[in-house]
Enzyme design. Structure first.
Site, short mmCIF file in Angstrom:
data_model
loop_
_atom_site.label_atom_id
_atom_site.label_comp_id
_atom_site.label_asym_id
_atom_site.label_seq_id
_atom_site.Cartn_x
_atom_site.Cartn_y
_atom_site.Cartn_z
N ILE A 137 97.82 -30.17 30.21
CA ILE A 137 98.17 -29.19 31.24
C ILE A 137 96.85 -28.44 31.48
CG2 ILE A 137 99.06 -27.62 29.43
CD1 ILE A 137 100.84 -26.29 31.45
N SER A 138 96.47 -28.26 32.75
CA SER A 138 95.16 -27.68 33.06
C SER A 138 95.09 -26.21 32.69
CB SER A 138 94.86 -27.86 34.55
OG SER A 138 94.94 -29.21 34.90
#
Ligand code: SAM
Length: 217
Positions: A61-62
């Protein structure tokens, strides 16, 4: 104010506003979406930290700042149709779903797509359509799009995605090598797909796009 709400408020102030994110809609969306529901249970205490996190399947997940920067760069309007390549945890799509009426997201790993779908159902986010497949080809049946965001790194700008942009549409893609890339924004200026404006949004590190416009596994 619950614990996570406080953590979100701090994330917005210290990670986003402090680094120049000014779009009120983007800041509001990131204040609303419970990021901790999109990370693995074991990492819930780190959900609002200033970095990407693993989500299984060797994917991530960024970092919140990168999500905000890319979303702000898309310059969204409520009626825009937006395509995301790389659903991953579903967090970026959830942010987009706060800002526009229709979001389309493509993920190549079925297990991630189905986990994201479950979270959207739990949160009553009904304006996101998810498809499993190679997002390099875009989503022809739903094209054209006002904005396209690719959250996996490509060796070059994927041509099918430029083709599926409306004139005036924006495409944000990390482009470069497998380890480090530059975040680029392309704006389609006319019917001619070679008539595009390119802007550099800065350095980044994304996992690889795997497929037609990306790398082999
Ligand atoms: N946007 C995601 C989020 O909010 O959690 C983060 C995405 S993660 C950095 C990149 C994702 O792109 C991975 O889930 C990976 O499986 C997916 N991906 C890689 N190549 C793809 C392709 N050709 N088509 C669709 N998804 C792809």
């Amino acid at each position: 104010m619950d614990r996570y709400r406080k953590q979100r408020a701090r994330m917005i102030e210290t990670q986003l506003m402090a680094r120049g994110i000014t779009d009120a809609g983007v800041l509001k969306a990131m204040e609303n979406v419970p990021r901790h529901l999109f990370v693995d249970e074991g990492l819930i205490d780190q959900a609002y930290s200033d970095n990407p996190l693993p989500i299984g399947e060797k994917q991530t997940i960024s970092q919140p700042y990168i999500v905000a920067l890319m979303t702000q760069g898309l310059e969204l309007n409520r009626k825009d149709r937006v395509l995301e390549i790389g659903t991953g945890s579903g967090y970026q799509a959830a942010i987009l779903a706060q800002l526009v009426d229709r979001v389309f997201s493509i993920e190549r790993i079925a297990a991630l797509a189905s986990r994201a779908r479950k979270i959207f159902d739990q949160l009553n986010y009904y304006n996101v359509a998810i498809r499993v497949g190679d997002g390099s080809y875009g989503w022809k049946e739903e094209a054209p799009f006002d904005a396209i965001i690719t959250t996996a790194a490509a060796p070059g700008v994927p041509k099918y995605l430029i083709e599926q942009l409306v004139v005036g549409g924006r495409l944000i893609v990390p482009v470069g090598g497998r380890d480090v890339q530059t975040l680029y924004k392309w704006t389609r200026l006319s019917e001619n797909i070679n008539d595009i404006k390119k802007e550099d949004l800065g350095g980044c590190r994304f996992v690889s796009l795997i497929g037609e416009s990306g790398w082999k596994e």
